[in-house]
Design a protein around this motif. Structure first.
Motif, PDB file in Angstrom:
ATOM      1  N   GLY A 455     -60.525 -14.070  -4.710  1.00  0.00           N
ATOM      2  CA  GLY A 455     -59.700 -13.799  -5.880  1.00  0.00           C
ATOM      3  C   GLY A 455     -60.513 -13.838  -7.160  1.00  0.00           C
ATOM      4  N   MET A 456     -61.415 -14.808  -7.280  1.00  0.00           N
ATOM      5  CA  MET A 456     -62.307 -14.878  -8.446  1.00  0.00           C
ATOM      6  C   MET A 456     -63.141 -13.616  -8.574  1.00  0.00           C
ATOM      7  SD  MET A 456     -63.893 -18.741  -8.579  1.00  0.00           S
ATOM      8  CE  MET A 456     -65.031 -18.247  -9.886  1.00  0.00           C
ATOM      9  N   LYS A 457     -63.720 -13.196  -7.458  1.00  0.00           N
ATOM     10  CA  LYS A 457     -64.587 -12.019  -7.489  1.00  0.00           C
ATOM     11  C   LYS A 457     -63.804 -10.774  -7.888  1.00  0.00           C
ATOM     12  CE  LYS A 457     -68.042  -9.527  -4.765  1.00  0.00           C
ATOM     13  NZ  LYS A 457     -68.810  -9.517  -3.500  1.00  0.00           N
ATOM     14  N   ARG A 458     -62.619 -10.645  -7.346  1.00  0.00           N
ATOM     15  CA  ARG A 458     -61.780  -9.486  -7.678  1.00  0.00           C
ATOM     16  C   ARG A 458     -61.455  -9.478  -9.182  1.00  0.00           C
ATOM     17  NH1 ARG A 458     -58.604 -10.320  -4.048  1.00  0.00           N
ATOM     18  NH2 ARG A 458     -57.015 -11.534  -5.130  1.00  0.00           N
ATOM     19  N   ILE A 459     -61.128 -10.627  -9.723  1.00  0.00           N
ATOM     20  CA  ILE A 459     -60.814 -10.729 -11.152  1.00  0.00           C
ATOM     21  C   ILE A 459     -62.022 -10.359 -11.998  1.00  0.00           C
ATOM     22  CG2 ILE A 459     -60.290 -12.419 -12.978  1.00  0.00           C
ATOM     23  CD1 ILE A 459     -58.537 -13.869 -10.822  1.00  0.00           C
ATOM     24  N   LEU A 460     -63.206 -10.829 -11.596  1.00  0.00           N
ATOM     25  CA  LEU A 460     -64.421 -10.541 -12.348  1.00  0.00           C
ATOM     26  C   LEU A 460     -64.775  -9.062 -12.301  1.00  0.00           C
ATOM     27  CD1 LEU A 460     -66.561 -13.604 -11.168  1.00  0.00           C
ATOM     28  CD2 LEU A 460     -65.802 -13.183 -13.512  1.00  0.00           C
ATOM     29  N   VAL A 461     -64.651  -8.456 -11.135  1.00  0.00           N
ATOM     30  CA  VAL A 461     -65.009  -7.037 -10.990  1.00  0.00           C
ATOM     31  C   VAL A 461     -64.035  -6.144 -11.763  1.00  0.00           C
ATOM     32  CG1 VAL A 461     -65.163  -5.142  -9.341  1.00  0.00           C
ATOM     33  CG2 VAL A 461     -66.197  -7.362  -8.776  1.00  0.00           C
ATOM     34  N   GLU A 462     -62.746  -6.474 -11.682  1.00  0.00           N
ATOM     35  CA  GLU A 462     -61.757  -5.628 -12.337  1.00  0.00           C
ATOM     36  C   GLU A 462     -61.816  -5.716 -13.847  1.00  0.00           C
ATOM     37  OE1 GLU A 462     -58.059  -6.855 -10.665  1.00  0.00           O
ATOM     38  OE2 GLU A 462     -58.369  -5.796  -8.750  1.00  0.00           O
ATOM     39  N   ALA A 463     -62.328  -6.816 -14.383  1.00  0.00           N
ATOM     40  CA  ALA A 463     -62.325  -7.016 -15.830  1.00  0.00           C
ATOM     41  C   ALA A 463     -63.666  -6.738 -16.493  1.00  0.00           C
ATOM     42  CB  ALA A 463     -61.893  -8.446 -16.157  1.00  0.00           C
TER      43      ALA A 463
END
Length: 464
Positions: A455-463
């Protein structure tokens, strides 16, 4: 004033431990504060070469040769230096290593043997449950060598955190790699710098940065205590079983890392603030809460104080010289990553500018000690004191492999006694973000933590 202590004929008193070091001596027996620097070699050196290199590290950093002595009369700890320091290094051949791996729980078969060996070292506690009446001195430094399948070799340095903060562990990892590579001549010259154990951090803090009015100390202590009762944690899975420290990794490729670092630079924040924000957002979303249902998360940011002490200590000076700042943040869902990261970093930076990492040092040590002594003061006796701990600065490693082919390495510390839900050891290797995310098991499962980190990685990539 240091308490008087007697020394045996074969040792000499180096110094009494400072307040922070004393707190670590209380924490380590319970499982928090076992620091490990481990390297995986694909072209292993001979055992004699490793022994020689580890011996040079011990000689170069006197604190690694010291032992911890407990004085039952005062309850305090001191470093003593044996007249003839010795190195404790164990070697495990292939059958011995295979037996160790066989006994380790591994529900996720994708976890590598090296990963499991590091976890094994994190949970080897030579300082567990000391006899308060014992006068036996405890070594602060151990080493292990493990023969792994595929003709690979793992070398693990295990240290008591009172003598080895994250910066020291990183230094030892890099120095060992250099000693076993083509930089040996250079690193050997650099190693010839320490002649005695450096003073405790509290003895090096400028006096004006320690001043705190009595009323302010009382208000802050009350505030920390009250806030601790309102802080949210990740949902616990098993609060009864014995605990151990495990970890998962957060890795991002060069392109994503480059864009994230550029975003931090453009906004004037550090990577630690961004990672903290992503962790809080991932933790919140994982709970399936109703929209705008508020959670209060605590973040501890750890500061390497060597450069701001008096006298200033070199970056590779061995010992424990980190201090922490605790900030709390209200999360309601719907936050935007960069806005939350800016808010989190500004709160930390303001506290640091006000010297909270020095003025609140004794308060946080006291509260940590009270949690150790009274687990029931924490939710479900979990000993969780914050959602996240993270380091202000992110070490950068741009070196290539050494002559013996370092395939991987890990630097982290155990936290299954008192500590955070997640301890993030953030690094950048070869231009790629690579974080060790350590957690207490089975308070949380590996599956649960992998979901959180994804979830952290997804948030970082999307933002980005």
């Amino acid at each position: 004033m240091a308490a008087e202590q007697t020394t045996t004929a074969n040792s000499r008193l180096s110094r009494q431990l400072g307040g922070t070091e004393q707190t670590w001596c209380k924490a380590v027996p319970g499982g928090t504060g076992i620091t490990v620097s481990a390297l995986l070699f694909s072209n292993p050196p001979d055992f004699s070469v490793i022994t020689d290199a580890v011996g040079k590290l011990q000689t170069a950093h006197p604190i690694l040769s010291s032992q911890i002595r407990h004085d039952p009369a005062t309850g305090l700890f001191s470093y003593v230096t044996p007249a003839t320091p010795h190195l404790k290094i164990q070697s495990f051949d292939s059958p011995s290593t295979a037996e160790i791996l066989r006994q380790l729980p591994n529900p996720n078969s994708s976890v590598s043997d090296f990963h499991l060996i590091v976890e094994h070292e994190l949970n080897r506690n030579d300082w567990r449950s000391p006899n308060p009446e014992s006068h036996v001195d405890s070594d602060v430094f151990f080493a292990g060598v493990y023969a792994l399948p595929g003709d690979k070799l793992a070398v693990a340095l295990r240290l008591h955190t009172s003598a080895c903060d994250s910066a020291t562990a990183w230094t030892l990892c890099m120095e060992l790699r250099a000693l076993l590579g083509e930089e040996e001549g250079i690193i050997q010259r650099e190693l010839e710098c320490e002649t005695k154990i450096a003073p405790a951090m509290e003895d090096c803090i400028p006096e004006e940065k320690l001043r705190k009015p009595f009323w302010a100390r009382g208000i802050d202590m009350f505030g920390y205590s009250m806030n601790s009762l309102r802080m949210s944690n990740l949902n616990f899975e098993d609060t009864e079983s014995p605990r151990a420290s495990n970890f998962v990794t957060l890795h991002m490729n060069k392109e994503d890392t480059h864009q994230i670092l550029n975003g931090c630079k453009a906004r004037g924040i550090k990577l630690s603030g961004l990672l903290s924000a992503a962790a809080m957002m991932s933790a919140y979303s994982s709970k399936g809460l109703l929209d705008y249902q508020q959670e209060k998360y605590a973040v501890v940011t750890l500061i390497n104080c060597r450069s701001i002490l008096d006298p200033v200590l070199s970056s590779n000076r061995a010992g424990f010289y980190h201090s922490g700042i605790l900030n709390t943040h209200d999360i309601r869902g719907g936050e935007e990553l960069w806005e939350l990261a800016g808010r989190a970093y500004t709160a930390f930076a303001d506290a640091k500018n006000n010297n909270k990492h020095f003025t609140d040092l004794a308060d946080l040590n006291f509260l940590m000690s009270k949690a150790i002594e009274n687990p029931g003061l924490t939710p479900s006796s979990s000993l969780r004191t914050s959602l996240i701990s993270i380091f202000e600065e992110t070490p950068v490693d741009d070196h290539g492999p050494c002559g013996y082919g370092v395939e991987d390495y890990v630097v982290c510390s155990s936290a299954h006694g008192v500590g955070p839900n997640i301890a993030i050891f953030n690094t950048i290797r070869g231009g790629e973000l690579d974080c060790i995310c350590l957690y207490p098991s089975p308070l949380y499962s590996r599956k649960r933590m992998l979901e959180l980190i994804d979830g952290m990685k997804r948030i970082l990539v999307e933002a980005k």
